[in-house]
Design a protein around this motif. Sequence first.
Motif, short mmCIF file in Angstrom:
data_model
loop_
_atom_site.label_atom_id
_atom_site.label_comp_id
_atom_site.label_asym_id
_atom_site.label_seq_id
_atom_site.Cartn_x
_atom_site.Cartn_y
_atom_site.Cartn_z
N GLY A 63 0.76 -1.24 -0.04
CA GLY A 63 0.04 -0.45 -0.33
C GLY A 63 0.74 1.89 -0.08
N GLY A 64 2.03 0.76 -0.54
CA GLY A 64 3.01 2.27 -0.78
C GLY A 64 3.42 3.02 0.25
N SER A 65 4.10 1.72 1.06
CA SER A 65 5.06 1.86 2.35
C SER A 65 5.62 0.62 2.55
CB SER A 65 4.32 1.71 3.67
OG SER A 65 4.47 1.76 4.79
N ILE A 66 6.89 0.48 2.24
CA ILE A 66 8.30 0.23 2.42
C ILE A 66 9.00 -0.43 3.92
CG2 ILE A 66 10.50 -1.00 1.31
CD1 ILE A 66 10.11 1.54 -0.19
N THR A 67 8.70 -1.46 4.13
CA THR A 67 9.29 -1.88 5.53
C THR A 67 9.92 -2.79 5.52
OG1 THR A 67 7.65 -3.28 5.55
CG2 THR A 67 7.11 -1.37 6.54
N LEU A 68 11.07 -2.80 6.97
CA LEU A 68 12.11 -3.77 6.76
C LEU A 68 10.56 -5.29 7.21
CD1 LEU A 68 14.96 -2.29 9.21
CD2 LEU A 68 15.01 -3.41 6.72
N ALA A 69 11.25 -6.05 7.02
CA ALA A 69 10.55 -7.32 6.96
C ALA A 69 11.23 -8.02 7.68
CB ALA A 69 10.57 -8.69 5.54
#
Length: 143
Positions: free
Chosen positions: A137-143
Motif C-alpha cells: 500500500g505505498g509503504s516500504i517496511t523492513l521484513a
Amino acid sequence: MTFSPTRRTVLIATGGAAAATLAAGCDDDDGGSSSTSTTTDRSTTGAAGEELAKTSEIPVGGGKIFAGPKVVVTQPTEGDFKAFSAVCTHQGCTVSTVADGTINCACHKSEFRISDGSVAAGPATEPLPQEQITVTGGSITLA
C-alpha cells in the motif's frame, strides 16, 4: 626490538585531531547532493515491520540510504524495489550516495549496482548483502 604502533596507539599519542581525521574518512556525508540519493534517519532501530519510507520517496533508477538501520532501498525500474545493507563490503564504511544506477561508497570509491547489489567498481569484491523488505500500500517496511 622495533615498535609498530597500532591505530589505537596513534590515536592516543596524537589526541583528538588524529581521531577526527580518521573518522572523516568514513563520514556518511559526501559533502554534496545528488538528485537520486538521500540519507535519512527516519528509521533508527531497523526493527522488523518498521516503516522505512513511502514508495513515492524512492526515485526510479535511484534509491535512498537509511542511516539508522544502515539499509539502502532502490527502485531500479518502476515498481521494483530492492534493499541492501548500506555497509560497504570493502572496509565497512556506510555508503554515501545512490546515483547513475549505482550505490556509492565515498571512503574508497566502491560502487554497487542498484538492481542486485553486485560490485560495479572496486576495491570491494563482494556484493552488498540483500535485506528483506515488504512493499504494501505505498509503504516500504523492513521484513
